[in-house]
Design an enzyme around this catalytic site. Sequence first.
Site, PDB file in Angstrom:
ATOM      1  N   HIS A 203       0.802  -1.236   0.000  1.00 44.24           N
ATOM      2  CA  HIS A 203       0.000   0.000   0.000  1.00 44.24           C
ATOM      3  C   HIS A 203       0.830   1.279   0.000  1.00 44.24           C
ATOM      4  CE1 HIS A 203       1.059  -0.179   4.262  1.00 44.24           C
ATOM      5  NE2 HIS A 203       0.797   1.107   4.308  1.00 44.24           N
TER       6      HIS A 203
HETATM    7  C1  UD1 Z   1      -1.659   5.731   5.693  1.00 44.74           C
HETATM    8  C2  UD1 Z   1      -0.315   6.256   6.168  1.00 44.74           C
HETATM    9  C3  UD1 Z   1       0.725   5.163   6.032  1.00 44.74           C
HETATM   10  C4  UD1 Z   1       0.295   3.909   6.744  1.00 44.74           C
HETATM   11  C5  UD1 Z   1      -1.091   3.492   6.288  1.00 44.74           C
HETATM   12  C6  UD1 Z   1      -1.576   2.336   7.111  1.00 44.74           C
HETATM   13  C7  UD1 Z   1       0.154   8.657   5.809  1.00 44.74           C
HETATM   14  C8  UD1 Z   1       0.882   9.629   4.973  1.00 44.74           C
HETATM   15  N1  UD1 Z   1       0.143   7.383   5.344  1.00 44.74           N
HETATM   16  O1  UD1 Z   1      -1.534   5.410   4.322  1.00 44.74           O
HETATM   17  O2  UD1 Z   1       1.947   5.605   6.615  1.00 44.74           O
HETATM   18  O3  UD1 Z   1       1.210   2.887   6.479  1.00 44.74           O
HETATM   19  O4  UD1 Z   1      -2.011   4.587   6.447  1.00 44.74           O
HETATM   20  O5  UD1 Z   1      -2.514   1.571   6.430  1.00 44.74           O
HETATM   21  O6  UD1 Z   1      -0.373   8.998   6.833  1.00 44.74           O
HETATM   22  N2  UD1 Z   1      -9.025   4.611   2.005  1.00 44.74           N
HETATM   23  C9  UD1 Z   1     -10.250   3.979   2.091  1.00 44.74           C
HETATM   24  N3  UD1 Z   1     -10.725   3.699   3.347  1.00 44.74           N
HETATM   25  C10 UD1 Z   1     -10.055   4.022   4.466  1.00 44.74           C
HETATM   26  C11 UD1 Z   1      -8.827   4.681   4.348  1.00 44.74           C
HETATM   27  C12 UD1 Z   1      -8.327   4.959   3.103  1.00 44.74           C
HETATM   28  O7  UD1 Z   1     -10.900   3.667   1.106  1.00 44.74           O
HETATM   29  O8  UD1 Z   1     -10.543   3.730   5.568  1.00 44.74           O
HETATM   30  C13 UD1 Z   1      -8.471   4.891   0.635  1.00 44.74           C
HETATM   31  C14 UD1 Z   1      -8.848   6.251   0.098  1.00 44.74           C
HETATM   32  O9  UD1 Z   1      -9.011   6.129  -1.278  1.00 44.74           O
HETATM   33  C15 UD1 Z   1      -7.612   7.078   0.397  1.00 44.74           C
HETATM   34  C16 UD1 Z   1      -6.487   6.061   0.275  1.00 44.74           C
HETATM   35  O10 UD1 Z   1      -7.048   4.840   0.737  1.00 44.74           O
HETATM   36  O11 UD1 Z   1      -7.444   8.146  -0.476  1.00 44.74           O
HETATM   37  C17 UD1 Z   1      -5.242   6.393   1.068  1.00 44.74           C
HETATM   38  O12 UD1 Z   1      -5.554   6.611   2.447  1.00 44.74           O
HETATM   39  P1  UD1 Z   1      -4.560   7.503   3.373  1.00 44.74           P
HETATM   40  O13 UD1 Z   1      -4.996   7.424   4.782  1.00 44.74           O
HETATM   41  O14 UD1 Z   1      -4.368   8.837   2.766  1.00 44.74           O
HETATM   42  O15 UD1 Z   1      -3.187   6.784   3.209  1.00 44.74           O
HETATM   43  P2  UD1 Z   1      -2.795   5.257   3.406  1.00 44.74           P
HETATM   44  O16 UD1 Z   1      -2.284   4.751   2.110  1.00 44.74           O
HETATM   45  O17 UD1 Z   1      -3.888   4.532   4.090  1.00 44.74           O
HETATM   46  N1  UDP Z   2      -3.361  -5.926   9.054  1.00 37.40           N
HETATM   47  C1  UDP Z   2      -4.648  -6.414   9.257  1.00 37.40           C
HETATM   48  N2  UDP Z   2      -5.371  -6.847   8.174  1.00 37.40           N
HETATM   49  C2  UDP Z   2      -4.879  -6.830   6.912  1.00 37.40           C
HETATM   50  C3  UDP Z   2      -3.572  -6.320   6.705  1.00 37.40           C
HETATM   51  C4  UDP Z   2      -2.831  -5.878   7.797  1.00 37.40           C
HETATM   52  O1  UDP Z   2      -5.125  -6.448  10.387  1.00 37.40           O
HETATM   53  O2  UDP Z   2      -5.604  -7.224   5.982  1.00 37.40           O
HETATM   54  C5  UDP Z   2      -2.587  -5.424  10.215  1.00 37.40           C
HETATM   55  C6  UDP Z   2      -1.241  -6.096  10.444  1.00 37.40           C
HETATM   56  O3  UDP Z   2      -1.383  -7.209  11.296  1.00 37.40           O
HETATM   57  C7  UDP Z   2      -0.410  -4.985  11.075  1.00 37.40           C
HETATM   58  C8  UDP Z   2      -1.025  -3.711  10.533  1.00 37.40           C
HETATM   59  O4  UDP Z   2      -2.270  -4.078   9.959  1.00 37.40           O
HETATM   60  O5  UDP Z   2      -0.538  -4.976  12.481  1.00 37.40           O
HETATM   61  C9  UDP Z   2      -0.134  -3.065   9.501  1.00 37.40           C
HETATM   62  O6  UDP Z   2      -0.812  -1.985   8.929  1.00 37.40           O
HETATM   63  P1  UDP Z   2      -0.434  -1.367   7.533  1.00 37.40           P
HETATM   64  O7  UDP Z   2       0.302  -2.345   6.723  1.00 37.40           O
HETATM   65  O8  UDP Z   2      -1.696  -0.813   6.984  1.00 37.40           O
HETATM   66  O9  UDP Z   2       0.463  -0.105   7.923  1.00 37.40           O
HETATM   67  P2  UDP Z   2       2.016   0.106   8.255  1.00 37.40           P
HETATM   68  O10 UDP Z   2       2.393  -0.839   9.323  1.00 37.40           O
HETATM   69  O11 UDP Z   2       2.772  -0.086   6.992  1.00 37.40           O
HETATM   70  O12 UDP Z   2       2.065   1.521   8.672  1.00 37.40           O
END
Ligand code: UD1
Ligand code: UDP
Length: 358
Positions: A203
């Site tokens: 992601h």
């Molecule tokens: C964010 C964090 C990243 C973290 C990740 C965990 C920042 C800059 N990035 O990235 O460090 O690893 O969360 O998962 O803070 N969306 C949905 N539903 C949701 C949330 C997001 O559909 O509940 C979609 C939307 O299209 C949105 C995109 O995901 O635009 C990105 O979401 P965003 O929170 O901006 O960044 P992440 O990629 O989730």
């Molecule tokens: N995770 C989850 N379901 C999924 C994928 C990940 O519960 O389908 C959990 C995983 O166990 C870990 C956390 O989400 O604890 C990691 O989150 P993510 O990869 O979104 O963010 P990052 O750690 O890169 O910030």
Amino acid sequence: MPIAIVLGTRPEIIKFSPIIRDLEKRGTDYFVIHTGQHYSFEMDKIFFEELELPEPKHHLNVGSGSHGEQSAKMIEGIEKIIDSEKPGVVLVQGDTNTVLAGSIVTSKVSALLGHVEAGLRSYDRTMPEEVNRVVSDHLSDLLFAPTQNSKENLVKEGISDEKIFVTGNTVVDALFQNLEISQKRFSEKSVIPDGKYMLVTAHRQENVDDPTKLKSILESLHSLSENLNVKVLFPAHPRTVKMMERFLLDKPLGVEIIKPVGYLEFLQLESKASLIVTDSGGVQEEACILNVPCVTIRENTERPETVEAGANALAGTGKDKIIEVASSMINSDRKWKNPFGDGKSGKRIVNICLEKII
Ligand code: UD1
Ligand code: UDP
């Protein structure tokens, strides 16, 4: 004066859960601000339900947006709450925009700012996460570094030793607290494939927002399913699904793409996998703790402890290298030791916060 916890995304909910549980158990005065950065059921609410966490006292419902838009809304919302609740310590966790916003607000009021998971560095400023964690660390009064290595990163940047506490990472606490529960609930009735399988997550903005890299990652997964003769299960982050649709990239043959699953089910998927391929931070750590080999589809990692342990290898996003690294990692001896602590980090962090408030 209460302790405030600012969270907003999937990994923050999971990694803050041991701290919230400990605060609940002690009857400490605390409250949670949820920024609403994540809001889909499977990215948010499912974790509150599974981990039996109370509803956050404050919810900002910020939702998605550009970095500036999202961070600005969070700063405005968090500031109002901090001004009226007057906490003694504000805790943020990790490297998201939620962390950036919580840190900026707290740095301008009298409350102490505590950064959980301080001192991680990829030394790659093209990642928004690297910018967020550097800013938060330099604004923090209490830096909870998970390892000695992360403490040294902070000291090298001139941050005073007195503010840094090596506590371990709460990812271990959460995993230890939930592995047995997850086994009872999901070892049978889950999406776990029969036979050998590879678990994938991806992601990161720099990977999935780039059509060339995303295409290469998807093609590599198809090749891996053939070359290693494994099933490939990919619970895909909504960002990745959105980008596959935008770039008109089809689901690769031999790869099962499903919605994200809850933490309890994901722990089972991780622990039974032959190999994990990921660009996630938390997943690199969990693979290492569970003794499952990991291939990180990035050029760098802010979790070098996993690579040093032999649990993780960097492969970038090029197809040939991913196949080469995965083919080698799948045969690892799985004998490494978890470098992220003993599962008591949450308690340590709460103890330090309570000492500092008085
Ligand atoms: C964010 C964090 C990243 C973290 C990740 C965990 C920042 C800059 N990035 O990235 O460090 O690893 O969360 O998962 O803070 N969306 C949905 N539903 C949701 C949330 C997001 O559909 O509940 C979609 C939307 O299209 C949105 C995109 O995901 O635009 C990105 O979401 P965003 O929170 O901006 O960044 P992440 O990629 O989730
Ligand atoms: N995770 C989850 N379901 C999924 C994928 C990940 O519960 O389908 C959990 C995983 O166990 C870990 C956390 O989400 O604890 C990691 O989150 P993510 O990869 O979104 O963010 P990052 O750690 O890169 O910030």
